[in-house]
Design a protein around this motif. Structure first.
Motif, PDB file in Angstrom:
ATOM      1  N   GLY A   1     -11.681  -7.876   0.177  1.00 40.12           N
ATOM      2  CA  GLY A   1     -12.871  -7.172   0.640  1.00 40.12           C
ATOM      3  C   GLY A   1     -12.529  -5.921   1.421  1.00 40.12           C
ATOM      4  O   GLY A   1     -13.397  -5.277   1.999  1.00 40.12           O
ATOM      5  N   GLY A   2     -11.278  -5.546   1.440  1.00 42.27           N
ATOM      6  CA  GLY A   2     -10.749  -4.379   2.143  1.00 42.27           C
ATOM      7  C   GLY A   2      -9.246  -4.526   2.180  1.00 42.27           C
ATOM      8  O   GLY A   2      -8.732  -5.647   2.272  1.00 42.27           O
ATOM      9  N   GLU A   3      -8.521  -3.435   2.067  1.00 44.33           N
ATOM     10  CA  GLU A   3      -7.066  -3.487   1.983  1.00 44.33           C
ATOM     11  C   GLU A   3      -6.463  -2.859   3.234  1.00 44.33           C
ATOM     12  O   GLU A   3      -6.982  -1.872   3.753  1.00 44.33           O
ATOM     13  CB  GLU A   3      -6.562  -2.756   0.733  1.00 44.33           C
ATOM     14  N   ILE A   4      -5.352  -3.419   3.688  1.00 47.54           N
ATOM     15  CA  ILE A   4      -4.708  -2.978   4.917  1.00 47.54           C
ATOM     16  C   ILE A   4      -3.351  -2.367   4.589  1.00 47.54           C
ATOM     17  O   ILE A   4      -2.540  -2.990   3.901  1.00 47.54           O
ATOM     18  CB  ILE A   4      -4.528  -4.152   5.899  1.00 47.54           C
ATOM     19  N   ALA A   5      -3.125  -1.167   5.080  1.00 47.57           N
ATOM     20  CA  ALA A   5      -1.810  -0.523   4.979  1.00 47.57           C
ATOM     21  C   ALA A   5      -1.656   0.423   6.155  1.00 47.57           C
ATOM     22  O   ALA A   5      -2.618   1.063   6.582  1.00 47.57           O
ATOM     23  CB  ALA A   5      -1.649   0.236   3.668  1.00 47.57           C
TER      24      ALA A   5
ATOM     25  N   HIS B   1      -4.442   1.261   8.873  1.00 43.74           N
ATOM     26  CA  HIS B   1      -5.737   1.646   8.325  1.00 43.74           C
ATOM     27  C   HIS B   1      -6.339   0.519   7.492  1.00 43.74           C
ATOM     28  O   HIS B   1      -5.631  -0.303   6.913  1.00 43.74           O
ATOM     29  CB  HIS B   1      -5.608   2.878   7.416  1.00 43.74           C
ATOM     30  N   LEU B   2      -7.660   0.552   7.415  1.00 47.99           N
ATOM     31  CA  LEU B   2      -8.403  -0.330   6.522  1.00 47.99           C
ATOM     32  C   LEU B   2      -8.930   0.513   5.363  1.00 47.99           C
ATOM     33  O   LEU B   2      -9.699   1.455   5.581  1.00 47.99           O
ATOM     34  CB  LEU B   2      -9.551  -0.993   7.271  1.00 47.99           C
ATOM     35  N   TYR B   3      -8.496   0.192   4.159  1.00 53.89           N
ATOM     36  CA  TYR B   3      -8.833   0.974   2.976  1.00 53.89           C
ATOM     37  C   TYR B   3      -9.924   0.291   2.155  1.00 53.89           C
ATOM     38  O   TYR B   3     -10.276  -0.861   2.391  1.00 53.89           O
ATOM     39  CB  TYR B   3      -7.600   1.155   2.092  1.00 53.89           C
ATOM     40  N   GLY B   4     -10.419   1.002   1.140  1.00 54.06           N
ATOM     41  CA  GLY B   4     -11.327   0.461   0.148  1.00 54.06           C
ATOM     42  C   GLY B   4     -11.016   1.067  -1.205  1.00 54.06           C
ATOM     43  O   GLY B   4     -10.542   2.197  -1.299  1.00 54.06           O
ATOM     44  N   TYR B   5     -11.238   0.293  -2.271  1.00 51.46           N
ATOM     45  CA  TYR B   5     -10.989   0.725  -3.647  1.00 51.46           C
ATOM     46  C   TYR B   5      -9.524   1.081  -3.894  1.00 51.46           C
ATOM     47  O   TYR B   5      -9.210   1.942  -4.711  1.00 51.46           O
ATOM     48  CB  TYR B   5     -11.889   1.910  -4.035  1.00 51.46           C
ATOM     49  N   THR B   6      -8.619   0.431  -3.173  1.00 47.55           N
ATOM     50  CA  THR B   6      -7.199   0.713  -3.336  1.00 47.55           C
ATOM     51  C   THR B   6      -6.448  -0.547  -3.736  1.00 47.55           C
ATOM     52  O   THR B   6      -7.004  -1.645  -3.810  1.00 47.55           O
ATOM     53  CB  THR B   6      -6.574   1.239  -2.017  1.00 47.55           C
ATOM     54  N   GLY B   7      -5.158  -0.387  -3.992  1.00 47.51           N
ATOM     55  CA  GLY B   7      -4.246  -1.501  -4.184  1.00 47.51           C
ATOM     56  C   GLY B   7      -3.060  -1.311  -3.259  1.00 47.51           C
ATOM     57  O   GLY B   7      -2.613  -0.173  -3.051  1.00 47.51           O
ATOM     58  N   ILE B   8      -2.557  -2.384  -2.665  1.00 45.76           N
ATOM     59  CA  ILE B   8      -1.387  -2.328  -1.785  1.00 45.76           C
ATOM     60  C   ILE B   8      -0.286  -3.152  -2.438  1.00 45.76           C
ATOM     61  O   ILE B   8      -0.383  -4.375  -2.523  1.00 45.76           O
ATOM     62  CB  ILE B   8      -1.692  -2.886  -0.377  1.00 45.76           C
ATOM     63  N   LEU B   9       0.745  -2.486  -2.920  1.00 42.70           N
ATOM     64  CA  LEU B   9       1.859  -3.154  -3.591  1.00 42.70           C
ATOM     65  C   LEU B   9       3.058  -3.164  -2.660  1.00 42.70           C
ATOM     66  O   LEU B   9       3.511  -2.105  -2.223  1.00 42.70           O
ATOM     67  CB  LEU B   9       2.208  -2.434  -4.892  1.00 42.70           C
ATOM     68  N   THR B  10       3.554  -4.353  -2.353  1.00 44.30           N
ATOM     69  CA  THR B  10       4.686  -4.520  -1.442  1.00 44.30           C
ATOM     70  C   THR B  10       5.765  -5.348  -2.126  1.00 44.30           C
ATOM     71  O   THR B  10       5.484  -6.458  -2.595  1.00 44.30           O
ATOM     72  CB  THR B  10       4.249  -5.214  -0.143  1.00 44.30           C
ATOM     73  N   VAL B  11       6.965  -4.812  -2.189  1.00 41.84           N
ATOM     74  CA  VAL B  11       8.096  -5.495  -2.825  1.00 41.84           C
ATOM     75  C   VAL B  11       9.098  -5.856  -1.752  1.00 41.84           C
ATOM     76  O   VAL B  11       9.550  -4.987  -0.981  1.00 41.84           O
ATOM     77  CB  VAL B  11       8.743  -4.618  -3.906  1.00 41.84           C
ATOM     78  N   PHE B  12       9.482  -7.125  -1.696  1.00 42.11           N
ATOM     79  CA  PHE B  12      10.525  -7.582  -0.796  1.00 42.11           C
ATOM     80  C   PHE B  12      11.877  -7.416  -1.465  1.00 42.11           C
ATOM     81  O   PHE B  12      12.032  -7.661  -2.682  1.00 42.11           O
ATOM     82  CB  PHE B  12      10.313  -9.055  -0.423  1.00 42.11           C
ATOM     83  N   THR B  13      12.867  -7.002  -0.707  1.00 44.24           N
ATOM     84  CA  THR B  13      14.167  -6.686  -1.290  1.00 44.24           C
ATOM     85  C   THR B  13      15.279  -7.504  -0.634  1.00 44.24           C
ATOM     86  O   THR B  13      15.128  -8.017   0.483  1.00 44.24           O
ATOM     87  CB  THR B  13      14.499  -5.187  -1.112  1.00 44.24           C
ATOM     88  N   SER B  14      16.386  -7.619  -1.327  1.00 46.06           N
ATOM     89  CA  SER B  14      17.586  -8.266  -0.790  1.00 46.06           C
ATOM     90  C   SER B  14      18.805  -7.508  -1.269  1.00 46.06           C
ATOM     91  O   SER B  14      18.753  -6.775  -2.262  1.00 46.06           O
ATOM     92  CB  SER B  14      17.665  -9.727  -1.253  1.00 46.06           C
ATOM     93  N   ARG B  15      19.898  -7.680  -0.556  1.00 46.47           N
ATOM     94  CA  ARG B  15      21.157  -7.007  -0.892  1.00 46.47           C
ATOM     95  C   ARG B  15      22.193  -8.016  -1.352  1.00 46.47           C
ATOM     96  O   ARG B  15      22.173  -9.175  -0.960  1.00 46.47           O
ATOM     97  CB  ARG B  15      21.705  -6.238   0.303  1.00 46.47           C
ATOM     98  N   ASP B  16      23.108  -7.538  -2.180  1.00 50.33           N
ATOM     99  CA  ASP B  16      24.231  -8.386  -2.606  1.00 50.33           C
ATOM    100  C   ASP B  16      25.046  -8.807  -1.394  1.00 50.33           C
ATOM    101  O   ASP B  16      25.234  -8.014  -0.471  1.00 50.33           O
ATOM    102  CB  ASP B  16      25.139  -7.607  -3.588  1.00 50.33           C
TER     103      ASP B  16
END
Length: 394
Positions: free
Chosen positions: A372-376, A379-394
């Protein structure tokens, strides 16, 4: 599969117990396969649970089953009108998605109404935070700013529940009101991007007179005259025709003068899209669903599926390119929070939005929900997508 990779599962059924059993089967199968391949078993410590709002009334029972099935895992999540996994979405149907991660226990802290934000100590420094909340929470924007200030990067990501029956969020308990989520320490790597879903229909203007949520003048001209000009409409439209034109028009607001479209027809990442909620015909002013002040930038816009698709491809490709530039860096798992107004038909077909993400990132474990609202950032957004990728190292 790397030993640091997350494991995810998803299922839909009218009976939550059947869907839960299928998700449990999938997770156990993935864990067993990993153990056989690597000759070791990873210790899973953090889990995500996103529920379709059909399951909201049973959320306590579902959380109890999660603790029973995977003891030692701390669970966070929320409820939405839709939930998603890698390449698939369940929109307006009973479903749940789960993901578990083998993170060091001292690298994250849950917070909620029962577990307040920890005081900064030498043992744990909040770096970023995943946040779940409800749109009706009083002073929500102020709470986000406060939480952002408690992290070393100021970066938040997450979204608001979108239930039609019982809004809630999960942090080793089921909560209503306030914020909940996970604080991550600096050792947890992640890359996050905002994708916009609207397209400007006119130039970026400056608010020269504004009070509360009322935009009175833009670039020294009446705000209503500006929006009609950008829409190509006559200044003296009949009221019913004017209402119809404005009902499909949104306002893209930004504070930073540098947050201007990098390319024609595209918003900057910090633009906040808000509804037009009223018009003052006497003063030729517009009311928007946010507070405004002189000096802010505003561009009128409309929802646009093609612009949303292209921007989603862009951010997912940027994330993949950034990670591929470091051969020791790998994607462990991902979260995708998308506006409930973007799911299903908006991208042309069922699953289309999530398939765009999978095509760009590959088959990385991913879960998410339609919010019902996106957070990044803060800020509180609307009509957006929030893509978050978790990473790891060798």
């Amino acid at each position: 599969m790397s030993h640091t990779s997350f494991v995810h599962a998803h299922a839909a059924h009218t009976d939550w117990r059947v869907a839960f059993a299928e998700c449990q089967r999938q997770i156990q199968a993935h864990i067993a396969t990993r153990a056989a391949q690597q000759k070791e078993s990873a210790l899973f410590t953090l889990g995500w649970c996103y529920l379709s709002d059909y399951y909201a009334p049973e959320s306590e029972a579902i959380l109890q089953e999660l603790h029973r099935a995977l003891p030692g895992v701390a669970w966070v999540g929320t409820v939405g009108v839709g939930v998603s996994a890698s390449g698939i979405e369940y929109f307006d149907e009973p479903a749940l998605v789960l993901m578990v991660a083998p993170l060091p226990r001292d690298s994250f802290r849950l917070f909620s109404g029962l577990q307040p934000l920890p005081v900064t100590s030498p043992g744990f420094q909040p770096h970023t935070a995943l946040v779940h909340a409800e749109g009706c929470t009083p002073e929500l924007q102020e709470l986000l700013h406060e939480l952002s200030a408690r992290t070393s990067t100021g970066y938040l990501f997450g979204g608001l529940s979108s239930a039609r029956n019982r809004p809630l969020h999960i942090a080793d308990g089921v909560f209503t009101g306030g914020l909940s989520g996970v604080l991550f320490g600096p050792e947890i790597g992640l890359v996050s991007r905002v994708t916009q879903g609207c397209q400007p229909v006119g130039p970026v203007r400056t608010i020269t007179r504004g009070e509360q949520n009322l935009v009175i003048t833009l670039d020294g001209r009446p705000a209503l005259d500006c929006v009609l000009e950008d829409l190509g409409c006559d200044r003296d439209l009949p009221v019913d025709v004017l209402s119809q034109a404005l009902s499909k028009t949104l306002a893209g607001l930004s504070i930073d003068a540098e947050d201007v479209p990098k390319q024609p027809g595209r918003f900057g990442a910090d633009t906040l899209v808000r509804h037009l909620v009223g018009v003052d015909l006497q003063h030729r002013a517009l009311a928007v669903a946010d507070l405004v002040e002189p000096g802010m930038r505003l561009a009128f816009c409309t929802r646009n599926a093609e612009a949303a698709r292209l921007d989603l491809v862009r951010i997912a490709t940027e994330i993949r390119a950034e990670l591929e530039g470091d051969t020791a860096m790998h994607m462990s798992g991902a979260l995708y929070v998308s506006c409930s107004g973007r799911g299903g038909p908006h991208f042309g077909a069922r699953h289309a939005e999530l398939q765009i993400v999978r095509n760009a990132l590959g088959d990385v474990p991913l879960v998410g929900f339609f919010a019902g609202g996106e957070i990044a950032r803060n800020h509180l957004y609307g009509y957006t997508g929030i893509l978050t990728v978790f990473t790891s190292r060798d």
